[in-house]
Write a protein that holds these residues in place. Sequence first.
Motif: not given
Length: 99
Positions: A49, A67, A71-73
């Motif tokens: 995003a 967001c 959960g990638t971060c």
Amino acid sequence: MNKVCEITVNVDEALSVNKYEVDEESAHIELAEDPDDEEFLKLVRVCPAALYKVDGDGKKSFDYAGCLECGTCRIACEGTIVKKWVNPGPTMGVEYRYG
Ligand code: SF4
């Protein structure tokens, strides 16, 4: 001979149909106060995003509004600069829409 099907996806357009209920009282993602540059750049690259930004003066910014809760971060930087990552509260966060 195989046929190739080409489809062009406009990501900004696709994301704009989602609805977001932003919890202004409680951020579901929090970063370290002065995040390490290398770690932050990882997040700039991986967030689908594009919520992690570095401006022309090198100033880092992040806004959890928008967001996608992918959960990638968290996977990339939990334990380094991502200090908190929880799912948004009930009725909060992204509501995916499909056109
Ligand atoms: S959970 Fe996904 S969309 Fe949300 S800030 Fe992290 S990488 Fe970006």
